[in-house]
Design a protein around this motif. Sequence first.
Motif, PDB file in Angstrom:
ATOM      1  N   GLY B  50     -21.857   7.378  62.947  1.00  0.00           N
ATOM      2  CA  GLY B  50     -20.933   6.432  64.004  1.00  0.00           C
ATOM      3  C   GLY B  50     -19.512   6.640  63.095  1.00  0.00           C
ATOM      4  N   GLN B  51     -19.030   5.387  63.999  1.00  0.00           N
ATOM      5  CA  GLN B  51     -17.587   5.368  63.267  1.00  0.00           C
ATOM      6  C   GLN B  51     -17.287   5.324  62.156  1.00  0.00           C
ATOM      7  OE1 GLN B  51     -16.138   3.592  67.040  1.00  0.00           O
ATOM      8  NE2 GLN B  51     -14.086   5.114  66.620  1.00  0.00           N
ATOM      9  N   ASN B  52     -16.432   5.008  61.167  1.00  0.00           N
ATOM     10  CA  ASN B  52     -16.272   4.657  59.865  1.00  0.00           C
ATOM     11  C   ASN B  52     -15.722   3.107  60.175  1.00  0.00           C
ATOM     12  OD1 ASN B  52     -13.520   7.001  59.851  1.00  0.00           O
ATOM     13  ND2 ASN B  52     -14.740   7.036  58.667  1.00  0.00           N
ATOM     14  N   GLY B  53     -17.203   2.080  59.106  1.00  0.00           N
ATOM     15  CA  GLY B  53     -17.052   0.439  59.281  1.00  0.00           C
ATOM     16  C   GLY B  53     -17.992   0.597  60.801  1.00  0.00           C
ATOM     17  N   CYS B  54     -18.475   1.454  61.204  1.00  0.00           N
ATOM     18  CA  CYS B  54     -19.876   1.025  61.996  1.00  0.00           C
ATOM     19  C   CYS B  54     -20.886   0.233  61.778  1.00  0.00           C
ATOM     20  CB  CYS B  54     -20.628   2.442  62.905  1.00  0.00           C
ATOM     21  SG  CYS B  54     -21.407   3.227  62.207  1.00  0.00           S
ATOM     22  N   GLY B  55     -21.127   0.663  60.089  1.00  0.00           N
ATOM     23  CA  GLY B  55     -22.567  -0.437  59.437  1.00  0.00           C
ATOM     24  C   GLY B  55     -23.898   0.759  58.761  1.00  0.00           C
ATOM     25  N   LYS B  56     -23.064   2.186  58.801  1.00  0.00           N
ATOM     26  CA  LYS B  56     -23.903   3.198  58.293  1.00  0.00           C
ATOM     27  C   LYS B  56     -23.731   2.703  56.774  1.00  0.00           C
ATOM     28  CE  LYS B  56     -21.362   6.349  58.692  1.00  0.00           C
ATOM     29  NZ  LYS B  56     -20.488   6.563  59.639  1.00  0.00           N
ATOM     30  N   SER B  57     -23.110   2.239  56.310  1.00  0.00           N
ATOM     31  CA  SER B  57     -22.938   2.090  54.128  1.00  0.00           C
ATOM     32  C   SER B  57     -23.581   0.914  54.489  1.00  0.00           C
ATOM     33  CB  SER B  57     -21.808   1.708  53.984  1.00  0.00           C
ATOM     34  OG  SER B  57     -21.007   3.163  54.092  1.00  0.00           O
ATOM     35  N   THR B  58     -23.986  -0.082  55.078  1.00  0.00           N
ATOM     36  CA  THR B  58     -24.260  -1.116  54.901  1.00  0.00           C
ATOM     37  C   THR B  58     -25.946  -1.228  55.219  1.00  0.00           C
ATOM     38  OG1 THR B  58     -22.472  -2.721  55.805  1.00  0.00           O
ATOM     39  CG2 THR B  58     -24.532  -3.768  56.328  1.00  0.00           C
ATOM     40  N   LEU B  59     -26.024  -0.163  56.312  1.00  0.00           N
ATOM     41  CA  LEU B  59     -27.620  -0.083  56.187  1.00  0.00           C
ATOM     42  C   LEU B  59     -28.138   0.580  54.754  1.00  0.00           C
ATOM     43  CD1 LEU B  59     -29.903   0.957  57.791  1.00  0.00           C
ATOM     44  CD2 LEU B  59     -29.154   2.566  58.460  1.00  0.00           C
ATOM     45  N   VAL B  60     -27.443   1.692  54.471  1.00  0.00           N
ATOM     46  CA  VAL B  60     -27.270   2.890  53.406  1.00  0.00           C
ATOM     47  C   VAL B  60     -27.833   1.750  51.761  1.00  0.00           C
ATOM     48  CG1 VAL B  60     -26.828   4.122  51.588  1.00  0.00           C
ATOM     49  CG2 VAL B  60     -26.761   4.446  53.804  1.00  0.00           C
ATOM     50  N   LYS B  61     -26.695   0.652  51.784  1.00  0.00           N
ATOM     51  CA  LYS B  61     -26.508   0.141  50.679  1.00  0.00           C
ATOM     52  C   LYS B  61     -27.876  -1.014  51.325  1.00  0.00           C
ATOM     53  CE  LYS B  61     -21.986  -0.612  49.710  1.00  0.00           C
ATOM     54  NZ  LYS B  61     -21.096  -1.660  49.950  1.00  0.00           N
ATOM     55  N   SER B  62     -28.709  -1.705  52.284  1.00  0.00           N
ATOM     56  CA  SER B  62     -29.785  -2.160  52.332  1.00  0.00           C
ATOM     57  C   SER B  62     -31.214  -1.822  52.062  1.00  0.00           C
ATOM     58  CB  SER B  62     -29.899  -2.320  53.704  1.00  0.00           C
ATOM     59  OG  SER B  62     -29.121  -3.488  54.761  1.00  0.00           O
ATOM     60  N   LEU B  63     -30.983  -1.210  52.695  1.00  0.00           N
ATOM     61  CA  LEU B  63     -32.300   0.521  52.081  1.00  0.00           C
ATOM     62  C   LEU B  63     -32.323   0.487  50.733  1.00  0.00           C
ATOM     63  CD1 LEU B  63     -32.027   3.194  54.239  1.00  0.00           C
ATOM     64  CD2 LEU B  63     -33.697   1.084  54.675  1.00  0.00           C
ATOM     65  N   THR B  64     -30.954   0.890  49.610  1.00  0.00           N
ATOM     66  CA  THR B  64     -30.836   0.527  48.328  1.00  0.00           C
ATOM     67  C   THR B  64     -31.144  -0.102  47.432  1.00  0.00           C
ATOM     68  OG1 THR B  64     -29.208   1.873  48.436  1.00  0.00           O
ATOM     69  CG2 THR B  64     -30.022   3.752  48.130  1.00  0.00           C
ATOM     70  N   GLY B  65     -30.975  -1.056  48.193  1.00  0.00           N
ATOM     71  CA  GLY B  65     -30.771  -2.299  47.328  1.00  0.00           C
ATOM     72  C   GLY B  65     -29.886  -2.850  47.088  1.00  0.00           C
ATOM     73  N   VAL B  66     -28.978  -1.837  47.219  1.00  0.00           N
ATOM     74  CA  VAL B  66     -27.524  -3.026  46.984  1.00  0.00           C
ATOM     75  C   VAL B  66     -27.161  -4.479  47.112  1.00  0.00           C
ATOM     76  CG1 VAL B  66     -24.428  -2.760  46.883  1.00  0.00           C
ATOM     77  CG2 VAL B  66     -26.368  -0.692  46.235  1.00  0.00           C
ATOM     78  N   ILE B  67     -27.491  -4.400  48.351  1.00  0.00           N
ATOM     79  CA  ILE B  67     -27.710  -6.054  48.785  1.00  0.00           C
ATOM     80  C   ILE B  67     -28.176  -6.422  50.160  1.00  0.00           C
ATOM     81  CG2 ILE B  67     -24.985  -5.188  49.499  1.00  0.00           C
ATOM     82  CD1 ILE B  67     -25.816  -4.488  52.995  1.00  0.00           C
TER      83      ILE B  67
END
Lengths: 337, 525
Positions: B50-67
């Motif tokens: 996905g493009q930069n800012g499409c939510g990939k990092s948010t997804l990863v952070k959700s899976l690892t408990g950062v958010i």
Amino acid sequence: MATSTTAPAGSGTPEKSAARRKTDVSGLFEKWALVGALVVLVAVCMATIPQFRTASLFTTMLNAQSLVLLLALTATVVLRMGDFDLSISQTMVASAAVIGQLTTNGTSPAVAIPLALALGACVGLVNALLVVRIGVDSFVATLGSYTALAGLSYLITDSRIVAGASDGFINFSRSQIAGIPLITWYAWILVIVLWYVYQRTPLGRYSLFIGGNRNAATLAGIPVNRIRTGAYVVSGLLAAFLGVCFFGYFGAVDPSAGGQYMLQPFAAAFLGSTAITVGRFNAWGTIAALYLLTVGITALQILGAETWVTNLFYGLALMLSVAAAKIAGRRRAGGAK
Amino acid sequence: MSTATRLPVEQAGPAPALKVRSLRKTYGGAVALEHLDLTVRVGEVHALLGQNGCGKSTLVKSLTGVIGPDSGTVEVYDRQVHLPVEAAHEHGIAVIHQDIGLVDEMTVLENLGANARYGTRLLLPVNTRRERRIYTELMDRVGFHFDLDAKVSTLSPSERALVAVVRAMRLMPDDAAGQLFILDEPTAALPKPEADRLLTLMRTVADLGSAVIFISHRLAEVMEVCDRATVMRAGRDVLETRIEDTDRAEIVAAMLGRRMDEFYPDPPNVTPGEVRVAVDALTGPVVRDATFHVAAGEVVGFTGLAGMGQEELANLLGGATETVSGTVLVDGADLTGATPSRIIDAGMVLVPGNRLRDGIWVAGSAEENITLPVVPQLRKRGSVSNSLIRAKAEELMAGVGVHPHDPERPLGGFSGGNQQKIVFGKWMQLDPQVLLLDEPTQGVDPGAAKDLLGRAMDAASSGSAVLVFSGEHEMLAAICHRVLVLHEGRIVAELSGADLTEESLLAASELDHAAVTASATEGAA
């Protein structure tokens, strides 16, 4: 496959401005929380403690902490670059010792004061040589110069309290304009000068970048080492000037005085960095922080607390506010991507 | 049609390694994830695109408990995971980031031990022999071996990644059949052979019965190594497909929401003008005796294997490191050993390869970062003006398409690709005469990469000289007029015209002499 023709992510204008408005509100709160606390504290004190309703108490509060305020503002000069200058309080005392020892033995202030300022500039240059040129950790290097200057103060004064400041020195610090002594006016003037330099000049912007990422600042063409060296020299010169104020304010020099002025200014500067321009060392935040601390301590002392309350209050206020700022900052940066 | 591709997921068979359903996350009023579904099967390498800012990092952070996500469900190997996720490694989830997080000056063994679960043995002496045995077993399992006593600083990038993988495996429950590794752009700055080793490692880990989520903007690698892919756009999953059923054009179209015919802009079709950059026998860290000229309107690439000198050459020209000997002339002005400020004044700017170290102030806001080189010009009546800074920043950020468009946000709050856009915008505003681009598209999605490179090409067509330093041979072959290949700090080959292809660049980088002589028109410059 996806045939949708909607624009790529990033064009959601209404959502965006809503999010912006929300951060603006919480940002505003962060910015003014410390000042708000100061106003509330003063109001509560005035309502509950009779002594707080006298003008003389306010003048006393303003004056009592002027030296610490001046030192705290001086501390921000180097702190903004991401370095420490722990030596400022001892530079102040050593400078006062030079002036005291010379003038009480008949030397003209016209000779003694430039000598003291030269001492301050030399301390700044030596600190810069160690930290900027050689690359010693600034905390360690200036802890060294702090300690050496403490010894030097004892040497200059022959380990005695040098009393007998001339009227000229005393007036320099204690003469009043509008009922407020000059030393307090100096602090206020320094607040405005530093605010202007920090907020309104390229130098002030550069100093933050130097503190934030020295490599990136260098590669952006900023003369990083020259600015850092300059900051140490200014820090030393300001501290030496405070030596003149110190000698006039107390009318004497105690060579052991440096220790009690070592950490309070840093506590105030760090506390100040949680207000006004949040996350950065700044002049208005520092003055607000210092007066908050002063009012709190004065109130507790009126209510019967002893001298221990000063350090306890400084320490707790610092721990609390820095922790609060950290949490707020984490929340701000959390909204990534 | 994009939703139709989701249907085959809900079929019988072994439980998936990861099953995310209807995940939603908002920041303030902004939606980062919405109705996001993701299914990763056991034994597969699954690309998350996905493009930069499409939510990939948010997804990863959700899976690892950062958010903590607002709503939705996550199942790992058929076990429901309570949200927000706590102690992700106990669920068998491990993330390996781009910057891997190893301490250079410590040995491999010390680094591996850094996050081992000592539990109640925290105060007992480390049983080195036991540690060695555990790690040797783990290395046996993935089929790679390295010296446990070597300092991490001596390892190659792919070996470091391997150390990180082994370290993550140590943290996982030993008895669990499967684990889930998330590799977040591990290959972004790796040259081809290094990246290949890492991809092989990923494949091995997946074949052992785990699952790997691979996040990358390098679609060539994705096509090569992944089994399936999920493409995200604006916080939603818009395409889920088997790799063999798709092609790059379809994936990019799903990412961007529109078709893109070419992945890279063409170099400007201009006759090279007078020489702008003349480098003679330049020697510095790693770089030995580099001699070359770049003319106005030219786009010249520099490549080689990792550590062969292309990055160091960029730093040397940009004034980041000290010149030992040789000369650098820019438009006739002698810039040998000049400070960065003189180099910038002469019209030469460096977009650095190590963004975090050399390019940005993470805690500073986007506007503070992007306006840095022009602060002295943004003054009203002698004082720096906040309103002028804001206006300038908004103009520049819109120009390079930074998302989100929030000038006050600290730089650390932007995705890597958006940080890169900010660095790019910071330097392009000076209308540089000579542009030094070190890995200019790192972490940037294909759409934005084409856009950024297009700006560099525009600069070249209006007479700038553009120097691109990169290990991405495909990009270099597409955008450069000619490419110089470095080996051990020396320029060993020059490729141009019909000889300039992705394959010939790789062959020349690896000093494959047969291939080089077959394809290179000239020898060392």
